[in-house]
Enzyme design. Sequence first.
Site, PDB file in Angstrom:
ATOM      1  N   SER A 135       0.854  -1.189   0.000  1.00 38.58           N
ATOM      2  CA  SER A 135       0.000   0.000   0.000  1.00 38.58           C
ATOM      3  C   SER A 135       0.890   1.238   0.000  1.00 38.58           C
ATOM      4  O   SER A 135       1.724   1.409   0.892  1.00 38.58           O
ATOM      5  CB  SER A 135      -0.889  -0.041   1.246  1.00 38.58           C
ATOM      6  OG  SER A 135      -1.666   1.125   1.347  1.00 38.58           O
ATOM      7  N   LYS A 161      -0.995  -0.876  -4.483  1.00 35.73           N
ATOM      8  CA  LYS A 161      -2.225  -0.143  -4.126  1.00 35.73           C
ATOM      9  C   LYS A 161      -1.850   1.302  -3.855  1.00 35.73           C
ATOM     10  O   LYS A 161      -0.949   1.573  -3.053  1.00 35.73           O
ATOM     11  CB  LYS A 161      -2.852  -0.801  -2.903  1.00 35.73           C
ATOM     12  CG  LYS A 161      -3.794   0.076  -2.068  1.00 35.73           C
ATOM     13  CD  LYS A 161      -4.595  -0.769  -1.098  1.00 35.73           C
ATOM     14  CE  LYS A 161      -4.774  -0.093   0.252  1.00 35.73           C
ATOM     15  NZ  LYS A 161      -5.529  -0.939   1.204  1.00 35.73           N
ATOM     16  N   LYS A 163      -2.946   4.919  -2.404  1.00 36.16           N
ATOM     17  CA  LYS A 163      -3.906   5.676  -1.603  1.00 36.16           C
ATOM     18  C   LYS A 163      -4.313   6.899  -2.420  1.00 36.16           C
ATOM     19  O   LYS A 163      -3.441   7.564  -3.008  1.00 36.16           O
ATOM     20  CB  LYS A 163      -3.254   6.107  -0.290  1.00 36.16           C
ATOM     21  CG  LYS A 163      -3.021   4.947   0.673  1.00 36.16           C
ATOM     22  CD  LYS A 163      -4.356   4.430   1.185  1.00 36.16           C
ATOM     23  CE  LYS A 163      -4.186   3.501   2.383  1.00 36.16           C
ATOM     24  NZ  LYS A 163      -5.479   3.027   2.894  1.00 36.16           N
ATOM     25  N   ASP A 189      -7.228   2.987  -3.086  1.00 27.51           N
ATOM     26  CA  ASP A 189      -7.978   2.984  -1.819  1.00 27.51           C
ATOM     27  C   ASP A 189      -8.237   4.421  -1.396  1.00 27.51           C
ATOM     28  O   ASP A 189      -7.305   5.191  -1.170  1.00 27.51           O
ATOM     29  CB  ASP A 189      -7.161   2.262  -0.735  1.00 27.51           C
ATOM     30  CG  ASP A 189      -7.927   2.119   0.581  1.00 27.51           C
ATOM     31  OD1 ASP A 189      -9.101   2.541   0.657  1.00 27.51           O
ATOM     32  OD2 ASP A 189      -7.335   1.570   1.541  1.00 27.51           O
ATOM     33  N   GLU A 214     -11.165   0.732  -3.627  1.00 21.88           N
ATOM     34  CA  GLU A 214     -11.512   0.335  -2.265  1.00 21.88           C
ATOM     35  C   GLU A 214     -12.167   1.496  -1.523  1.00 21.88           C
ATOM     36  O   GLU A 214     -11.627   2.610  -1.500  1.00 21.88           O
ATOM     37  CB  GLU A 214     -10.201  -0.098  -1.575  1.00 21.88           C
ATOM     38  CG  GLU A 214     -10.353  -0.640  -0.173  1.00 21.88           C
ATOM     39  CD  GLU A 214      -8.978  -1.057   0.405  1.00 21.88           C
ATOM     40  OE1 GLU A 214      -8.012  -1.223  -0.391  1.00 21.88           O
ATOM     41  OE2 GLU A 214      -8.871  -1.191   1.625  1.00 21.88           O
ATOM     42  N   ASP A 239     -13.991  -2.012   2.440  1.00 27.99           N
ATOM     43  CA  ASP A 239     -13.113  -2.228   3.582  1.00 27.99           C
ATOM     44  C   ASP A 239     -13.889  -1.802   4.832  1.00 27.99           C
ATOM     45  O   ASP A 239     -14.546  -2.628   5.482  1.00 27.99           O
ATOM     46  CB  ASP A 239     -11.813  -1.411   3.372  1.00 27.99           C
ATOM     47  CG  ASP A 239     -10.878  -1.387   4.565  1.00 27.99           C
ATOM     48  OD1 ASP A 239     -11.216  -1.971   5.616  1.00 27.99           O
ATOM     49  OD2 ASP A 239      -9.789  -0.770   4.484  1.00 27.99           O
ATOM     50  N   LYS A 263     -10.238  -7.640   7.014  1.00 26.14           N
ATOM     51  CA  LYS A 263      -9.302  -7.300   8.094  1.00 26.14           C
ATOM     52  C   LYS A 263      -9.864  -7.890   9.379  1.00 26.14           C
ATOM     53  O   LYS A 263     -10.914  -7.448   9.853  1.00 26.14           O
ATOM     54  CB  LYS A 263      -9.195  -5.786   8.255  1.00 26.14           C
ATOM     55  CG  LYS A 263      -8.415  -5.066   7.175  1.00 26.14           C
ATOM     56  CD  LYS A 263      -8.379  -3.584   7.474  1.00 26.14           C
ATOM     57  CE  LYS A 263      -7.679  -2.831   6.347  1.00 26.14           C
ATOM     58  NZ  LYS A 263      -7.965  -1.381   6.441  1.00 26.14           N
ATOM     59  N   GLY A 291      -4.483  -4.787   5.636  1.00 18.63           N
ATOM     60  CA  GLY A 291      -3.430  -4.602   6.630  1.00 18.63           C
ATOM     61  C   GLY A 291      -3.709  -3.392   7.491  1.00 18.63           C
ATOM     62  O   GLY A 291      -4.380  -2.447   7.055  1.00 18.63           O
TER      63      GLY A 291
HETATM   64  O1  SMG Z   1      -0.680  -2.765   6.713  1.00 17.88           O
HETATM   65  O2  SMG Z   1       0.165  -2.476   4.743  1.00 17.88           O
HETATM   66  C1  SMG Z   1      -0.584  -2.148   5.659  1.00 17.88           C
HETATM   67  C2  SMG Z   1      -1.426  -0.909   5.456  1.00 17.88           C
HETATM   68  C3  SMG Z   1      -2.439  -1.133   4.405  1.00 17.88           C
HETATM   69  O3  SMG Z   1      -3.447   0.767   3.409  1.00 17.88           O
HETATM   70  C4  SMG Z   1      -3.442  -0.009   4.326  1.00 17.88           C
HETATM   71  N1  SMG Z   1      -4.354   0.048   5.330  1.00 17.88           N
HETATM   72  O4  SMG Z   1      -7.567   1.386   4.585  1.00 17.88           O
HETATM   73  O5  SMG Z   1      -6.637  -0.407   3.932  1.00 17.88           O
HETATM   74  C5  SMG Z   1      -6.599   0.635   4.584  1.00 17.88           C
HETATM   75  C6  SMG Z   1      -5.389   1.044   5.388  1.00 17.88           C
HETATM   76  C7  SMG Z   1      -5.753   1.286   6.833  1.00 17.88           C
HETATM   77  C8  SMG Z   1      -4.615   1.756   7.673  1.00 17.88           C
HETATM   78  S1  SMG Z   1      -3.967   3.235   7.118  1.00 17.88           S
HETATM   79  C9  SMG Z   1      -3.057   3.921   8.361  1.00 17.88           C
HETATM   80 MG    MG Z   2      -8.628   0.308   3.011  1.00 16.14          MG
END
Ligand code: SMG
Ligand code: MG
Length: 368
Positions: A135, A161, A163, A189, A214, A239, A263, A291
């Site tokens: 991510s 992925k 953001k 995402d 996402e 999510d 998750k 994650g």
């Molecule tokens: O654990 O690699 C990881 C982070 C993956 O982007 C990630 N998580 O919305 O999916 C999500 C985010 C939530 C945590 S962001 C601080």
């Molecule tokens: Mg997410």
Amino acid sequence: MKLTGIEIREIRLPLVAPFRTSFATLTDRSALLLRAVTAESEGWGECVAMADPLYSSEYVAACSDVLRRFLIPALGRWERLDGAAVSTALAPFRGHRMAKAGLEMAVLDAELRAQGVPLARELGAVHDRVPCGVSVGIMESLPQLLETVAGYLDEGYVRIKLKIEPGWDIEPVRAVRENFGDALLLQVDANTAYALADTRHLARLDPFDLLLIEQPLEEEDLLGHAQLAKAITTPVCLDESITSARSAAAAITLGACSVVNIKPGRVGGYLEARRIHDVCAAHGVPVWCGGMLETGLGRAANVALAALPGFTLPGDTSGSDRYYRTDITAPFILDDGHLPVPDGPGLGVTPDPDILDEVTVATHWVPL
Ligand code: SMG
Ligand code: MG
């Protein structure tokens, strides 16, 4: 199994680089670790809530409070407790799924270690390694983004992925697609950063052949996601909206998503996560493991979950060095884009006591 007590440790681990999402920029990870102590064994759990209630309503201090005040004491009445009984024991308390998940994980780990059974086997895993995605946070510039993505691809990650948020969406996707080619597995995402009124804008992502978008809209907006899903060709993945097997079934039936990010923390634990996997498999909906910047403890369990047959897309199960210079367990190291599924009893990993002490900022022992 009778619990002697639970130790709660609040830890703080610096991240190797700031991680910016549509809701916050994180520079370190605060989290709660739970150690379940029984006469036969010990087990470890990780509560994935963050320091502030920005991803969801839960946050570290509130989780610590509800665990000490309500959740842990509710386990004291059980003479024969096992992992599966935890959610029953905690059912009277509304919400607080991340706190419950951490506690269930600790008890399940203690039970499986006593029995000599690996978590992956208990959950029904069918693979001994899982493909890994990464991510990528919101960056200062497109060149910085391309350099970061190139670095991760060099390390072997099989899926990227990005953001996104309004103002950082079409152009970063275009730049990554143009630079790294059509074969790259690419997804985005939004962490709820858009509204249904942005439908025409989000449709501009359609030409880039993304695996999925996402959580574009608000957590509670299943109908909005269903409308959006009809108007764009990029598959919608949920999510934040998916909090249980029941809500997953509702979202799928409504057409709000065609892919699910699972998750365990968000849904109250690994056993509910498996039920979501089963619901999605019954509907032919692919799932992948999300994650929450877990330490090696949560990572071990996530990798075990991601080895179930319905996890057909690479997860946010990156190597330890994506997050931390020094993890609290032996580091998870990417090999040919994959992480190995631990095969020892329970989680198959334990924290290094010295490293754990270094990163611990508070400890509470809750006797039962
Ligand atoms: O654990 O690699 C990881 C982070 C993956 O982007 C990630 N998580 O919305 O999916 C999500 C985010 C939530 C945590 S962001 C601080
Ligand atoms: Mg997410």
